[in-house]
Motif scaffolding. Structure first.
Motif: not given
Length: 415
Positions: A205-228
């Motif tokens: 979870i720390t290895l794979i989840g640590g990649r997919i959680v920020p990746s999926f969050t980035t993909n969602w934020l790019k479509r929904r909210e501006p900012g860092a």
């Protein structure tokens, strides 16, 4: 990671491999259930998660005897850690490998054969006492061995060296299961095998989840909210993963030590603090509008909680705190993260919108509540019976809800 959400930096499938993948998918004319690895394994994994805990509740109340002749707690631990978890891991990895290598490891009848190997292990454990212990061990551990062969073939053929640690973790999970059986055959409690299996799964979870959680969050934020945007995997993450692996290893071997060690407790607490810092860099507070994203952060939040509780338990020699930490990982991090990944991957790969309807949110909340109640049962032994019962009901409701909601998607062709 699921192919529906390719992370930037992942190698694109090579052109000479894509036709092989597509030809094998198009050539399959059988049930849709066997057209991709996530379909059968997510379905049987979700159903088995609910079944094991339902049987466990009935055993606790005296309504039925534990399957086989194993001690009830050993059966419960084995079938969750080495039955349910490997099924979900198989579904995830058999679906993610094409994204990593451009190859499809198994579809159709070979996939059915892999499912049969998993089922044989479950039946063997249920028949323990009627079969020789060595045969039960061989049938039960055949699945991680077979899965490692399939995955290893694809990772090596695709020269996807960066994911060799994932293959190593699958192999170690099989070794942990073999250790579990060896302890049983020697007449002891299978504590070391159980702990090692949980530790390896949390590491994944720390290895794979640590990649997919920020990746999926980035993909969602790019479509929904501006900012860092969340900080992608970097050297700090690698340090935290490595430190966490050390802490998990020390936690797994503690039962073999003469007593709790202060160093192990401090490393676990430090690991929990670093995991909190790591997760904060992913900006979980910005994901509130979409449950399909915030559930990943909620599930990952049980990882540092498990480190902190386990570390405090070791430092204070407090069994209740240690059990709370164990179940923060087992029920919280593992249970909720598997559910989050299964729902997201199922929706993405069956042509459904990547958003969580209210019924799916209810499923998430049921398992999250079950995890919190299970932690509370360890911390408040005087209330353990009602808390355990409520936790079991919540867990069963969550995974049964997944089967009812997502089962039709898994058995039907892509929408």
């Amino acid at each position: 990671m699921p192919p529906a959400d390719r992370t930037r930096g992942e190698p694109a499938p090579s052109r000479d491999r894509v036709p092989t993948t597509m030809q094998r998918m198009r050539a399959w004319r059988g049930p849709a259930l066997l057209s991709f690895g996530f379909r059968p394994f997510f379905l049987i994994g979700g159903a088995y998660a609910a079944t094991v805990v339902l049987v466990w509740l009935l055993v606790l109340t005296g309504a039925m005897a534990s399957p086989g002749d194993w001690p009830p707690l050993a059966w419960h631990a084995h079938e969750l850690v080495f039955g349910f978890v490997p099924a979900v891991v198989a579904g995830f990895l058999l679906t993610a490998v094409p994204n990593w290598t451009g190859r499809l490891p198994v579809v159709g009848w070979p996939l059915l054969g892999l499912v049969a190997v998993w089922l044989a292990g479950r039946l063997a454990v249920a028949a323990a006492g009627l079969l020789p212990g060595a045969l039960v061990a061989a049938l039960a551990t055949a699945f991680p061995v077979t899965l490692a062969v399939f995955l290893g073939r694809e990772i090596l053929a695709g020269r996807n060296w960066r994911n060799l640690p994932v293959l190593g973790a699958v192999i170690l999970l099989g070794i942990a299961q073999a250790l579990f059986h060896a302890e049983l055959l020697q007449g002891g409690a299978p504590v070391r095998g159980d702990r090692l299996g949980i530790a390896i799964t949390v590491f994944l979870i720390t290895l794979i989840g640590g990649r997919i959680v920020p990746s999926f969050t980035t993909n969602w934020l790019k479509r929904r909210e501006p900012g860092a945007l969340p900080v992608p995997f970097n050297r700090f993450d690698a340090f935290v993963v490595a430190g966490g692996a050390l802490g998990l290893l020390l936690w797994a071997v503690l039962p073999m030590a003469p007593g709790p060690t202060r160093a192990a407790g401090l490393i676990l607490v430090a690991g929990g603090a670093l995991q909190l810092v790591r997760q904060a860099r992913w900006q979980p507070w910005r994901t509130g509008p979409e449950a399909l994203v915030w559930v990943l952060h909620l599930a990952y939040g049980f990882v540092p909680l498990g480190f902190l509780l386990s570390g405090a338990g070791v430092l204070r020699a407090d069994f209740g705190l240690e059990m709370a930490g164990l179940h923060a990982w087992a029920a919280g991090a593992i249970g909720l993260m598997t559910l989050a990944v299964m729902t997201r991957a199922t929706r993405g790969h069956t042509g459904h919108a990547l958003t969580a309807p209210p019924a799916t949110v209810a499923v998430y909340l049921a398992v999250a509540l079950a995890a919190l109640l299970r932690i509370a049962a360890a911390l408040a032994p005087g209330w353990s019976v009602p808390l355990l019962t409520l936790a079991g009901i919540g867990w069963c409701a969550g995974f049964l809800g997944f089967v009812l909601l997502y089962g039709p998607m898994l058995i039907r062709p892509r929408a």
